[in-house]
Design a protein around this motif. Structure first.
Motif, PDB file in Angstrom:
ATOM      1  N   THR A   1      -0.069   6.939 -18.348  1.00 19.51           N
ATOM      2  CA  THR A   1      -0.389   5.538 -18.069  1.00 19.51           C
ATOM      3  C   THR A   1      -1.390   5.390 -16.930  1.00 19.51           C
ATOM      4  O   THR A   1      -2.098   4.382 -16.857  1.00 19.51           O
ATOM      5  CB  THR A   1       0.885   4.746 -17.726  1.00 19.51           C
ATOM      6  OG1 THR A   1       1.546   5.374 -16.621  1.00 19.51           O
ATOM      7  CG2 THR A   1       1.829   4.695 -18.920  1.00 19.51           C
ATOM      8  N   ARG A   2      -1.480   6.386 -16.051  1.00 15.04           N
ATOM      9  CA  ARG A   2      -2.434   6.329 -14.933  1.00 15.04           C
ATOM     10  C   ARG A   2      -3.778   6.979 -15.286  1.00 15.04           C
ATOM     11  O   ARG A   2      -4.690   6.998 -14.471  1.00 15.04           O
ATOM     12  CB  ARG A   2      -1.844   7.016 -13.705  1.00 15.04           C
ATOM     13  CG  ARG A   2      -0.591   6.339 -13.146  1.00 15.04           C
ATOM     14  CD  ARG A   2      -0.033   7.157 -11.976  1.00 15.04           C
ATOM     15  NE  ARG A   2      -1.038   7.313 -10.930  1.00 15.04           N
ATOM     16  CZ  ARG A   2      -1.119   8.360 -10.115  1.00 15.04           C
ATOM     17  NH1 ARG A   2      -0.266   9.373 -10.246  1.00 15.04           N
ATOM     18  NH2 ARG A   2      -2.046   8.421  -9.185  1.00 15.04           N
ATOM     19  N   ASN A   3      -3.895   7.514 -16.498  1.00 14.61           N
ATOM     20  CA  ASN A   3      -5.133   8.184 -16.921  1.00 14.61           C
ATOM     21  C   ASN A   3      -5.509   9.339 -15.990  1.00 14.61           C
ATOM     22  O   ASN A   3      -6.681   9.543 -15.661  1.00 14.61           O
ATOM     23  CB  ASN A   3      -6.289   7.184 -17.025  1.00 14.61           C
ATOM     24  CG  ASN A   3      -6.230   6.379 -18.306  1.00 14.61           C
ATOM     25  OD1 ASN A   3      -6.619   6.855 -19.367  1.00 14.61           O
ATOM     26  ND2 ASN A   3      -5.717   5.161 -18.216  1.00 14.61           N
ATOM     27  N   VAL A   4      -4.505  10.095 -15.561  1.00 19.80           N
ATOM     28  CA  VAL A   4      -4.750  11.245 -14.697  1.00 19.80           C
ATOM     29  C   VAL A   4      -5.068  12.467 -15.564  1.00 19.80           C
ATOM     30  O   VAL A   4      -4.344  12.775 -16.515  1.00 19.80           O
ATOM     31  CB  VAL A   4      -3.521  11.528 -13.811  1.00 19.80           C
ATOM     32  CG1 VAL A   4      -3.691  12.856 -13.063  1.00 19.80           C
ATOM     33  CG2 VAL A   4      -3.318  10.391 -12.813  1.00 19.80           C
ATOM     34  N   THR A   5      -6.139  13.144 -15.238  1.00 19.17           N
ATOM     35  CA  THR A   5      -6.531  14.368 -15.936  1.00 19.17           C
ATOM     36  C   THR A   5      -5.973  15.575 -15.204  1.00 19.17           C
ATOM     37  O   THR A   5      -6.069  15.665 -13.983  1.00 19.17           O
ATOM     38  CB  THR A   5      -8.064  14.483 -16.002  1.00 19.17           C
ATOM     39  OG1 THR A   5      -8.587  13.397 -16.751  1.00 19.17           O
ATOM     40  CG2 THR A   5      -8.489  15.798 -16.647  1.00 19.17           C
TER      41      THR A   5
END
Length: 344
Positions: free
Chosen positions: A282-286
């Protein structure tokens, strides 16, 4: 020959081991000029299952070619060579693309048997694709910097490249070991605006500041997270480097990365499972990083070492003879040394 072997937790001995020899036409036999103890060597130093035969240790070295197999074309006896910590054929599609750690021929091949770098001599498979010739003398004063190109400098650089470090970005580096410090240096080279080093050993963090760290955070846990977020306007960093490899460091990385940011892991994970679910989604962390194909970065990093514009070799704060390798392990394990260089 003399070589360092590990027999179990805390049990390192330098023994008389069999001399290596050419076994395949693509092999080279090299004589070690300098090698070292790596932070990753401390993992088996803590947890290796006892082994009566022992395990040959070390994976970083600069050496001189002594003999080559019939099919070797790119190096010859007398050449000084950097020996990357993973062997590679140099011609498969992965090697050509700069991902030598996925070489189709060598695989993820590390030294085995009597081929560890903490030894007087080594046999190097796939010599043409693995060895990197350098036009220096074996007594060159830049030898410590050249040695970092066999692993730790390339690994620190890999962290920031895969993390997407660029001008204007904030970077957090977790871990003040050699890889973490050289990730700081690499982030500075790629133009990071703010570089926060999370470390607690003053001598190391002082070197981190010399390499380009703008801030040092000694706290851990919630205090450390709050300190980093305060330095990054409450959002967290664009790129966070985990140069440790233990689960708490990875969890800390996830806590201080900003939404849409990147966590890049180059510390060898000492855990099988970690958070990778909906919170990161949901945080778009790669999540990126991995085993560094250091052979691919030597062309880019070598000129700075040779012209003295960078000093990655400063991570070596102790030099010992190979016969004192066990003391080198103890010093690093006790945090009494940052990184120990060994000379046969």
């Amino acid at each position: 020959m003399r070589a360092a072997y590990m027999y179990g937790p805390g049990d390192v001995r330098v023994i008389d081991a069999p001399d290596p020899r050419i076994e395949q036409p693509t092999d080279a036999l090299v004589r070690t000029v300098v090698s070292c103890v790596c932070g990753s060597d401390l993992h088996p130093y803590h947890s290796m299952k006892a082994n009566a035969e022992g395990r040959s240790m070390g994976h970083e070295s600069v050496s001189v070619v002594e003999e080559v197999g019939a099919d070797v074309r790119t190096v010859k006896p007398g050449d000084v060579v950097i020996v990357p910590f993973v062997y590679s054929c140099g011609v498969c599609d992965f090697c050509v693309a700069g991902l030598q750690t996925s070489c189709r021929v060598a695989g993820l091949a590390h030294p085995t048997g009597a081929e560890g770098a903490q030894a007087a001599y080594r046999r190097i498979p796939f010599a043409d694709g693995t060895l990197y010739r350098v036009d220096v003398a074996e007594d060159d004063e830049r030898m410590p910097g050249l040695l970092t190109l066999s692993d730790v400098y390339g690994t620190g650089y890999h962290a920031v490249v895969t993390g997407g470090v660029a001008p204007g970005k904030d970077v957090v580096v977790i871990g003040d070991g050699a890889v973490g410090l050289l990730a700081v240096l690499s982030a500075k080279q790629l133009g990071a605006e703010r570089i926060v080093l999370m470390g607690r050993h003053t001598a190391r963090t002082d070197l981190g500041r010399r390499y380009g760290a703008t801030d040092v955070v000694a706290e851990r846990g919630e205090e450390g997270i709050a300190a980093v977020r305060d330095l990054t306007n409450g959002d967290g960093a664009h790129v966070v480097v985990d140069a440790v490899g233990h689960l708490p460091a990875y969890e800390q990385a996830l806590a201080v990365v900003r939404d849409g940011g990147t966590v890049t892991r180059v510390g060898v994970p000492q855990y099988a499972d970690g958070p990778i679910g909906r919170a990161q989604f949901t945080r778009n962390v790669t999540i990126t990083g991995g085993v560094a194909p250091v052979r691919a970065y030597i062309d880019e990093l070598l000129p700075g070492v040779l012209d003295g514009s960078v000093d990655p070799g400063a991570v070596f704060d102790r030099t010992l003879p190979l016969d004192d390798a066990a003391e080198g392990y103890r010093l690093m394990d006790d945090r009494a040394a940052l990184k120990v260089m060994l000379r046969p």
